[in-house]
Design a protein around this motif. Sequence first.
Motif, mmCIF file in Angstrom:
data_model
loop_
_atom_site.group_PDB
_atom_site.id
_atom_site.type_symbol
_atom_site.label_atom_id
_atom_site.label_comp_id
_atom_site.label_asym_id
_atom_site.label_seq_id
_atom_site.Cartn_x
_atom_site.Cartn_y
_atom_site.Cartn_z
ATOM 1 N N ALA A 13 0.826 -1.204 0.000
ATOM 2 C CA ALA A 13 0.000 0.000 0.000
ATOM 3 C C ALA A 13 0.863 1.259 0.000
ATOM 4 C CB ALA A 13 -0.940 -0.005 1.205
ATOM 5 N N ASP A 14 1.979 1.232 0.726
ATOM 6 C CA ASP A 14 2.859 2.399 0.809
ATOM 7 C C ASP A 14 3.662 2.602 -0.469
ATOM 8 O OD1 ASP A 14 2.014 2.992 3.341
ATOM 9 O OD2 ASP A 14 3.692 1.993 4.351
ATOM 10 N N LEU A 15 4.161 1.510 -1.044
ATOM 11 C CA LEU A 15 5.100 1.616 -2.164
ATOM 12 C C LEU A 15 4.439 1.482 -3.532
ATOM 13 C CD1 LEU A 15 7.985 -0.459 -0.560
ATOM 14 C CD2 LEU A 15 7.842 2.017 -0.798
ATOM 15 N N ARG A 16 3.234 0.876 -3.592
ATOM 16 C CA ARG A 16 2.456 0.719 -4.827
ATOM 17 C C ARG A 16 3.245 0.043 -5.947
ATOM 18 N NH1 ARG A 16 -2.258 3.918 -4.217
ATOM 19 N NH2 ARG A 16 -2.465 4.165 -1.966
ATOM 20 N N ASN A 17 4.120 -0.852 -5.535
ATOM 21 C CA ASN A 17 4.934 -1.576 -6.505
ATOM 22 C C ASN A 17 5.355 -2.904 -5.868
ATOM 23 O OD1 ASN A 17 7.867 -2.311 -7.520
ATOM 24 N ND2 ASN A 17 6.919 -1.110 -9.161
ATOM 25 N N PHE A 18 5.058 -4.037 -6.555
ATOM 26 C CA PHE A 18 5.320 -5.343 -5.957
ATOM 27 C C PHE A 18 6.805 -5.581 -5.726
ATOM 28 C CE2 PHE A 18 0.970 -6.203 -7.177
ATOM 29 C CZ PHE A 18 0.541 -7.122 -6.227
ATOM 30 N N ARG A 19 7.641 -5.178 -6.666
ATOM 31 C CA ARG A 19 9.072 -5.428 -6.504
ATOM 32 C C ARG A 19 9.647 -4.630 -5.339
ATOM 33 N NH1 ARG A 19 13.323 -2.724 -7.669
ATOM 34 N NH2 ARG A 19 12.188 -1.219 -8.964
ATOM 35 N N ARG A 20 9.306 -3.339 -5.268
ATOM 36 C CA ARG A 20 9.839 -2.517 -4.183
ATOM 37 C C ARG A 20 9.289 -2.980 -2.832
ATOM 38 N NH1 ARG A 20 8.994 1.878 -7.869
ATOM 39 N NH2 ARG A 20 7.136 2.533 -6.711
ATOM 40 N N ALA A 21 8.027 -3.374 -2.804
ATOM 41 C CA ALA A 21 7.456 -3.865 -1.548
ATOM 42 C C ALA A 21 8.139 -5.154 -1.108
ATOM 43 C CB ALA A 21 5.953 -4.087 -1.717
ATOM 44 N N VAL A 45 -12.363 -10.511 -1.157
ATOM 45 C CA VAL A 45 -12.445 -9.254 -1.923
ATOM 46 C C VAL A 45 -11.077 -8.939 -2.510
ATOM 47 C CG1 VAL A 45 -14.354 -8.232 -0.604
ATOM 48 C CG2 VAL A 45 -11.989 -7.914 0.175
ATOM 49 N N ALA A 46 -11.079 -8.152 -3.583
ATOM 50 C CA ALA A 46 -9.822 -7.665 -4.162
ATOM 51 C C ALA A 46 -9.358 -6.460 -3.361
ATOM 52 C CB ALA A 46 -10.019 -7.281 -5.621
ATOM 53 N N LEU A 47 -8.117 -6.464 -2.950
ATOM 54 C CA LEU A 47 -7.560 -5.359 -2.171
ATOM 55 C C LEU A 47 -6.809 -4.362 -3.042
ATOM 56 C CD1 LEU A 47 -6.203 -7.388 0.884
ATOM 57 C CD2 LEU A 47 -8.411 -6.234 0.648
ATOM 58 N N PHE A 48 -6.369 -4.820 -4.222
ATOM 59 C CA PHE A 48 -5.594 -3.963 -5.113
ATOM 60 C C PHE A 48 -6.102 -4.074 -6.533
ATOM 61 C CE2 PHE A 48 -2.726 -4.913 -1.607
ATOM 62 C CZ PHE A 48 -2.189 -3.673 -1.315
ATOM 63 N N GLU A 49 -6.036 -2.949 -7.261
ATOM 64 C CA GLU A 49 -6.202 -2.956 -8.714
ATOM 65 C C GLU A 49 -4.812 -3.055 -9.316
ATOM 66 O OE1 GLU A 49 -8.439 0.247 -10.317
ATOM 67 O OE2 GLU A 49 -9.964 0.192 -8.735
ATOM 68 N N ARG A 50 -4.593 -4.044 -10.142
ATOM 69 C CA ARG A 50 -3.270 -4.294 -10.704
ATOM 70 C C ARG A 50 -3.259 -3.919 -12.178
ATOM 71 N NH1 ARG A 50 -4.756 -7.976 -6.938
ATOM 72 N NH2 ARG A 50 -3.197 -8.943 -5.549
ATOM 73 N N SER A 51 -2.225 -3.210 -12.578
ATOM 74 C CA SER A 51 -1.990 -2.914 -13.997
ATOM 75 C C SER A 51 -0.490 -2.986 -14.231
ATOM 76 C CB SER A 51 -2.536 -1.521 -14.360
ATOM 77 O OG SER A 51 -1.736 -0.506 -13.777
ATOM 78 N N PRO A 52 -0.045 -3.052 -15.475
ATOM 79 C CA PRO A 52 1.398 -3.177 -15.727
ATOM 80 C C PRO A 52 2.220 -2.039 -15.139
ATOM 81 C CG PRO A 52 0.149 -3.710 -17.705
ATOM 82 C CD PRO A 52 -0.844 -3.167 -16.726
ATOM 83 N N ARG A 53 1.617 -0.851 -15.001
ATOM 84 C CA ARG A 53 2.411 0.300 -14.576
ATOM 85 C C ARG A 53 2.177 0.732 -13.137
ATOM 86 N NH1 ARG A 53 2.651 4.505 -19.714
ATOM 87 N NH2 ARG A 53 3.647 3.078 -21.190
ATOM 88 N N LYS A 54 1.048 0.365 -12.556
ATOM 89 C CA LYS A 54 0.782 0.854 -11.208
ATOM 90 C C LYS A 54 -0.130 -0.102 -10.457
ATOM 91 C CE LYS A 54 -2.989 3.849 -12.808
ATOM 92 N NZ LYS A 54 -3.505 5.228 -12.858
ATOM 93 N N VAL A 55 -0.120 0.075 -9.141
ATOM 94 C CA VAL A 55 -0.963 -0.707 -8.247
ATOM 95 C C VAL A 55 -1.764 0.286 -7.407
ATOM 96 C CG1 VAL A 55 -1.002 -2.322 -6.319
ATOM 97 C CG2 VAL A 55 0.675 -2.614 -8.145
#
Length: 310
Positions: A13-21, A45-55
Amino acid sequence: MNLRELQYLVALADLRNFRRAADACFVSQPTLSTQIRKLEDELGVALFERSPRKVMLTPAGQDAVARARRILTEMEGMKEAARRLSRPEAGIARLGVFPTLGPYLLPEVMPRVRERFPQLQLLLTEEKSDQLLARLNEGKLDAAILAMPVNDPGLHCEPLFEEPFLLAVPRHHPLAAARSLRLGDLSQHNLMLLEEGHCLRDQALEVCQLSGAREGSEFRATSLETLRQMVLAGLGVTLMPALAARGMVPYADRLHLLRFEDSSPSRQIGLFWRKTSAMAPLLLQLAEVLRGVPPELLDPPGEPRPAELA
């Protein structure tokens, strides 16, 4: 559901990026992704909306993250309580202070803090007041030095001291001939103020409202140092807290510091912490040390009062 999954959730949630998290949590990206998906399956429930560029967080994700932060803060408080019971004045304390006070207060009080708590590692953070409050409520700070009042029922406040305001004016300004000042003397004058987000700006606006002064519309400073330099350049007048004003005394040939003689404007400074904090006994002792600011530092360094001229 376990605490590690909640840590992964907050990190993402803080970093909005799977690799950095994943890097922040010291796990592989597939591990973090799997655990987040497992948490979503468990909650249904879905907690995140995932797209190639952002979360991005979904509404359910925002609620889950807020609850996870509270749980993790309470767990950290439990650990801290255990540490404090075994070594009450050792360990780490994270203290926040706002930028129009920190540079002028901390050099005066930190030697006393170190003398009183030789084993305490004090980690200092300087941020604007609203950011300090957010970090305090998120458990990222243990305490914060703030201007009172703060309307937050979850926080305890220990008053520290009152800091008077002075008016700083260039030597050629019409008000420079006075030895002291009344609030009404500011009527129809423009004051240079700090930008939005500084608590000192709100306090200065209150003085403007009481005195009939106005904010100068052409300029808003980012720091007290900028305001000082603008006064030194003869470009306007401003309110200056007493601790910061002491640094202006060497420039007495270029500016004038005026004390207020009626309804002296000031700000009340307090130490704030969460009411649920296990560090409360230590923070009460810290407040006692911070409260011991030498009185002469809070005595406005302006032109002498009539009694002082006798």
